[in-house]
Design a protein around this motif. Structure first.
Motif, PDB file in Angstrom:
ATOM      1  N   UNK A 125       5.479  -8.597  -2.891  1.00 25.14           N
ATOM      2  CA  UNK A 125       6.585  -7.940  -2.207  1.00 25.14           C
ATOM      3  C   UNK A 125       6.266  -6.480  -1.923  1.00 25.14           C
ATOM      4  N   UNK A 126       6.617  -6.045  -0.711  1.00 33.28           N
ATOM      5  CA  UNK A 126       6.615  -4.630  -0.358  1.00 33.28           C
ATOM      6  C   UNK A 126       8.044  -4.133  -0.537  1.00 33.28           C
ATOM      7  N   UNK A 127       8.214  -3.050  -1.282  1.00 31.40           N
ATOM      8  CA  UNK A 127       9.532  -2.454  -1.534  1.00 31.40           C
ATOM      9  C   UNK A 127       9.658  -1.214  -0.656  1.00 31.40           C
ATOM     10  N   UNK A 143      10.385  -7.667 -10.427  1.00 28.10           N
ATOM     11  CA  UNK A 143       9.476  -8.124 -11.474  1.00 28.10           C
ATOM     12  C   UNK A 143      10.182  -9.026 -12.478  1.00 28.10           C
ATOM     13  N   UNK A 144      11.449  -8.772 -12.736  1.00 31.13           N
ATOM     14  CA  UNK A 144      12.208  -9.629 -13.646  1.00 31.13           C
ATOM     15  C   UNK A 144      12.279 -11.054 -13.116  1.00 31.13           C
ATOM     16  N   UNK A 145      12.252 -11.201 -11.784  1.00 39.13           N
ATOM     17  CA  UNK A 145      12.283 -12.530 -11.176  1.00 39.13           C
ATOM     18  C   UNK A 145      10.888 -13.105 -10.975  1.00 39.13           C
ATOM     19  N   UNK A 146       9.849 -12.380 -11.412  1.00 33.68           N
ATOM     20  CA  UNK A 146       8.489 -12.893 -11.369  1.00 33.68           C
ATOM     21  C   UNK A 146       7.649 -12.438 -10.189  1.00 33.68           C
ATOM     22  N   UNK A 147       8.215 -11.603  -9.306  1.00 37.01           N
ATOM     23  CA  UNK A 147       7.463 -11.116  -8.149  1.00 37.01           C
ATOM     24  C   UNK A 147       6.506 -10.004  -8.565  1.00 37.01           C
ATOM     25  N   UNK A 148       5.513  -9.781  -7.736  1.00 39.13           N
ATOM     26  CA  UNK A 148       4.607  -8.650  -7.887  1.00 39.13           C
ATOM     27  C   UNK A 148       4.903  -7.677  -6.759  1.00 39.13           C
ATOM     28  N   UNK A 149       5.313  -6.479  -7.109  1.00 39.58           N
ATOM     29  CA  UNK A 149       5.571  -5.450  -6.105  1.00 39.58           C
ATOM     30  C   UNK A 149       4.227  -4.768  -5.851  1.00 39.58           C
ATOM     31  N   UNK A 150       3.720  -4.891  -4.623  1.00 40.97           N
ATOM     32  CA  UNK A 150       2.374  -4.395  -4.341  1.00 40.97           C
ATOM     33  C   UNK A 150       2.367  -2.922  -3.947  1.00 40.97           C
ATOM     34  N   UNK A 151       3.474  -2.436  -3.395  1.00 35.62           N
ATOM     35  CA  UNK A 151       3.545  -1.021  -3.020  1.00 35.62           C
ATOM     36  C   UNK A 151       4.994  -0.662  -2.728  1.00 35.62           C
ATOM     37  N   UNK A 152       5.301   0.613  -2.928  1.00 36.55           N
ATOM     38  CA  UNK A 152       6.561   1.180  -2.488  1.00 36.55           C
ATOM     39  C   UNK A 152       6.280   1.987  -1.240  1.00 36.55           C
ATOM     40  N   UNK A 185       3.939   4.442 -13.112  1.00 36.63           N
ATOM     41  CA  UNK A 185       4.327   3.099 -13.552  1.00 36.63           C
ATOM     42  C   UNK A 185       3.332   2.047 -13.068  1.00 36.63           C
ATOM     43  N   UNK A 186       2.383   2.470 -12.236  1.00 36.26           N
ATOM     44  CA  UNK A 186       1.389   1.546 -11.701  1.00 36.26           C
ATOM     45  C   UNK A 186       1.649   1.085 -10.284  1.00 36.26           C
ATOM     46  N   UNK A 187       2.740   1.543  -9.681  1.00 43.22           N
ATOM     47  CA  UNK A 187       3.069   1.133  -8.317  1.00 43.22           C
ATOM     48  C   UNK A 187       2.580   2.188  -7.330  1.00 43.22           C
ATOM     49  N   UNK A 188       1.654   1.835  -6.442  1.00 43.45           N
ATOM     50  CA  UNK A 188       1.238   2.782  -5.405  1.00 43.45           C
ATOM     51  C   UNK A 188       2.412   3.083  -4.473  1.00 43.45           C
ATOM     52  N   UNK A 189       2.440   4.292  -3.927  1.00 43.45           N
ATOM     53  CA  UNK A 189       3.513   4.704  -3.020  1.00 43.45           C
ATOM     54  C   UNK A 189       2.905   5.195  -1.708  1.00 43.45           C
ATOM     55  N   UNK A 190       3.398   4.645  -0.596  1.00 43.24           N
ATOM     56  CA  UNK A 190       3.017   5.108   0.734  1.00 43.24           C
ATOM     57  C   UNK A 190       4.150   5.972   1.262  1.00 43.24           C
TER      58      UNK A 190
END
Length: 180
Positions: free
Chosen positions: A119-121, A140-149, A167-172
């Motif tokens: 998922x892209x957030x 993430x609680x639902x099991x998705x992987x957030x690849x970037x914000x 937190x480990x999430x890259x941000x664009x």
């Protein structure tokens, strides 16, 4: 010659003391109102994510809905709204977070994504990072992987993008308002 980030930035209005005294609100509605500027903005996101392996775009209430739904449509992906508390009609999970001027809660339908979805957030702006971190936790609680914000505007002095990246999430970020 102006670069594309400055072009976008010059179409963002600053509203002093809104929603309360001391806040410099960065209003993206002028760039949404100009069809050429809006197209340039969307094209920035499309160029970045055209070859990304994504399953969904998740948009944060409310301006993330505008950006996220257009990007999702253009990339032929599903769109997931992360809403303010009490706005979704089905079973939800929720996450409370702090803002620079209070606290809030966001919710996500329990069937919005499935385990393993990439998922892209997306949102309009990062200030303290609370909204994006809350959205990340819900997905993430639902099991998705957030690849970037992804955001239009970063307010680096408020520390949100640093918090999110730690937190480990890259941000664009399309542009920032450093020093403001």
């Amino acid at each position: 010659m102006m670069n594309v980030n400055d072009y976008i930035k010059q179409h963002i209005r600053t509203v002093a003391d809104w929603p309360q005294a001391g806040i410099q609100f960065r209003d993206i509605t002028p760039l949404l109102q100009d069809p050429k500027v809006f197209r340039v903005l969307i094209d920035i996101f499309l160029a970045r994510y055209a070859n990304a392996k994504l399953d969904l775009i998740a948009g944060l209430d409310a301006r993330g809905f505008i950006l996220g739904s257009v990007v999702a449509y253009e990339l032929n992906l599903g769109f997931v709204p992360i809403r303010k508390k009490g706005k979704l009609p089905f079973t939800t999970v929720s996450e409370q977070y702090e803002l620079e001027y209070g606290s809030a809660t966001v919710e996500l339908h329990t069937d919005a994504c499935k385990s393993g979805d990439r998922v892209l957030l997306i949102d309009d702006l990062i200030a303290t990072g609370g909204t994006m971190m809350a959205g990340k936790k819900l997905l993430e609680r639902l099991g998705a992987t957030v690849i970037e914000g992804a955001v239009i505007v970063d307010l680096p002095e408020l520390g949100g993008s640093k918090l999110i990246e730690e937190s480990g999430l890259p941000v664009f970020k399309v542009c920032d308002f450093a020093g403001h």
